[in-house]
Scaffold this motif. Structure first.
Motif, PDB file in Angstrom:
ATOM      1  N   MET A  82      -3.741 -15.520   0.332  1.00 10.17           N
ATOM      2  CA  MET A  82      -4.078 -14.484   1.277  1.00 10.17           C
ATOM      3  C   MET A  82      -2.828 -13.756   1.770  1.00 10.17           C
ATOM      4  N   ARG A  83      -1.713 -14.508   1.884  1.00  6.28           N
ATOM      5  CA  ARG A  83      -0.497 -13.854   2.362  1.00  6.28           C
ATOM      6  C   ARG A  83       0.041 -12.864   1.329  1.00  6.28           C
ATOM      7  N   TYR A  84      -0.223 -13.093   0.057  1.00  6.29           N
ATOM      8  CA  TYR A  84       0.209 -12.136  -0.962  1.00  6.29           C
ATOM      9  C   TYR A  84      -0.588 -10.837  -0.846  1.00  6.29           C
ATOM     10  N   PHE A  85      -1.858 -10.970  -0.532  1.00  7.36           N
ATOM     11  CA  PHE A  85      -2.680  -9.779  -0.338  1.00  7.36           C
ATOM     12  C   PHE A  85      -2.162  -8.952   0.827  1.00  7.36           C
ATOM     13  N   TRP A  86      -1.899  -9.598   1.960  1.00 10.09           N
ATOM     14  CA  TRP A  86      -1.430  -8.860   3.132  1.00 10.09           C
ATOM     15  C   TRP A  86      -0.033  -8.298   2.913  1.00 10.09           C
ATOM     16  N   THR A  87       0.785  -9.012   2.176  1.00  3.20           N
ATOM     17  CA  THR A  87       2.108  -8.476   1.841  1.00  3.20           C
ATOM     18  C   THR A  87       1.956  -7.199   1.029  1.00  3.20           C
ATOM     19  N   PHE A  88       1.089  -7.233   0.020  1.00  6.05           N
ATOM     20  CA  PHE A  88       0.870  -6.036  -0.790  1.00  6.05           C
ATOM     21  C   PHE A  88       0.227  -4.924   0.028  1.00  6.05           C
ATOM     22  N   PHE A  89      -0.722  -5.276   0.868  1.00 10.77           N
ATOM     23  CA  PHE A  89      -1.427  -4.277   1.667  1.00 10.77           C
ATOM     24  C   PHE A  89      -0.462  -3.497   2.549  1.00 10.77           C
ATOM     25  N   TRP A  90       0.360  -4.206   3.320  1.00  7.96           N
ATOM     26  CA  TRP A  90       1.275  -3.519   4.228  1.00  7.96           C
ATOM     27  C   TRP A  90       2.398  -2.814   3.469  1.00  7.96           C
ATOM     28  N   THR A  91       2.859  -3.402   2.392  1.00  8.54           N
ATOM     29  CA  THR A  91       3.876  -2.735   1.582  1.00  8.54           C
ATOM     30  C   THR A  91       3.315  -1.457   0.982  1.00  8.54           C
ATOM     31  N   PHE A  92       2.086  -1.521   0.507  1.00  8.45           N
ATOM     32  CA  PHE A  92       1.448  -0.348  -0.076  1.00  8.45           C
ATOM     33  C   PHE A  92       1.327   0.777   0.955  1.00  8.45           C
ATOM     34  N   LEU A  93       0.842   0.450   2.141  1.00 13.49           N
ATOM     35  CA  LEU A  93       0.693   1.474   3.173  1.00 13.49           C
ATOM     36  C   LEU A  93       2.032   2.081   3.576  1.00 13.49           C
ATOM     37  N   LEU A  94       3.021   1.241   3.799  1.00 12.80           N
ATOM     38  CA  LEU A  94       4.311   1.741   4.247  1.00 12.80           C
ATOM     39  C   LEU A  94       5.037   2.544   3.171  1.00 12.80           C
ATOM     40  N   VAL A  95       4.941   2.121   1.924  1.00 13.67           N
ATOM     41  CA  VAL A  95       5.604   2.855   0.844  1.00 13.67           C
ATOM     42  C   VAL A  95       4.895   4.178   0.585  1.00 13.67           C
ATOM     43  N   GLU A  96       3.584   4.193   0.651  1.00 13.20           N
ATOM     44  CA  GLU A  96       2.869   5.460   0.480  1.00 13.20           C
ATOM     45  C   GLU A  96       3.213   6.441   1.595  1.00 13.20           C
ATOM     46  N   MET A  97       3.310   5.940   2.815  1.00 15.93           N
ATOM     47  CA  MET A  97       3.707   6.793   3.933  1.00 15.93           C
ATOM     48  C   MET A  97       5.121   7.323   3.732  1.00 15.93           C
ATOM     49  N   LEU A  98       6.015   6.466   3.306  1.00  9.94           N
ATOM     50  CA  LEU A  98       7.389   6.885   3.057  1.00  9.94           C
ATOM     51  C   LEU A  98       7.461   7.895   1.916  1.00  9.94           C
ATOM     52  N   THR A  99       6.692   7.697   0.870  1.00  9.16           N
ATOM     53  CA  THR A  99       6.657   8.634  -0.243  1.00  9.16           C
ATOM     54  C   THR A  99       6.146   9.996   0.201  1.00  9.16           C
ATOM     55  N   TYR A 100       5.128   9.998   1.036  1.00  7.43           N
ATOM     56  CA  TYR A 100       4.581  11.257   1.542  1.00  7.43           C
ATOM     57  C   TYR A 100       5.597  12.000   2.397  1.00  7.43           C
ATOM     58  N   VAL A 101       6.251  11.297   3.300  1.00  5.34           N
ATOM     59  CA  VAL A 101       7.207  11.939   4.203  1.00  5.34           C
ATOM     60  C   VAL A 101       8.411  12.462   3.436  1.00  5.34           C
ATOM     61  N   VAL A 102       8.945  11.665   2.534  1.00 12.91           N
ATOM     62  CA  VAL A 102      10.122  12.096   1.772  1.00 12.91           C
ATOM     63  C   VAL A 102       9.780  13.259   0.856  1.00 12.91           C
ATOM     64  N   SER A 103       8.635  13.237   0.205  1.00 15.46           N
ATOM     65  CA  SER A 103       8.260  14.346  -0.660  1.00 15.46           C
ATOM     66  C   SER A 103       8.003  15.608   0.148  1.00 15.46           C
ATOM     67  N   SER A 104       7.460  15.469   1.343  1.00 18.58           N
ATOM     68  CA  SER A 104       7.225  16.622   2.198  1.00 18.58           C
ATOM     69  C   SER A 104       8.536  17.222   2.685  1.00 18.58           C
TER      70      SER A 104
END
Length: 60
Positions: free
Chosen positions: A1-23
């Motif tokens: 379960m901790r691997y899922f939450w690690t991926f979940f939060w990493t996914f959200l934060l990296v997608e947010m960072l990708t959006y901001v940097v590309s913008s």
């Protein structure tokens, strides 16, 4: 379960960072790039946590 939450939060934060940097750099947002980077970062986090020892350090 901790691997899922690690991926979940990493996914959200990296997608947010990708959006901001590309913008900020006036480049089109690419979802696939953020998803790929989040998978790589998740693997690096899991590997780093397995390499760090759990034993307490003895006082010398």
């Amino acid at each position: 379960m901790r691997y899922f939450w690690t991926f979940f939060w990493t996914f959200l934060l990296v997608e947010m960072l990708t959006y901001v940097v590309s913008s900020m750099s006036s480049v089109a947002f690419d979802f696939k790039t953020g998803a790929l980077v989040s998978v790589i970062v998740t693997i690096l986090i899991i590997v780093a946590t397995t390499l760090i020892p759990n034993e307490p350090v003895q006082k010398h």
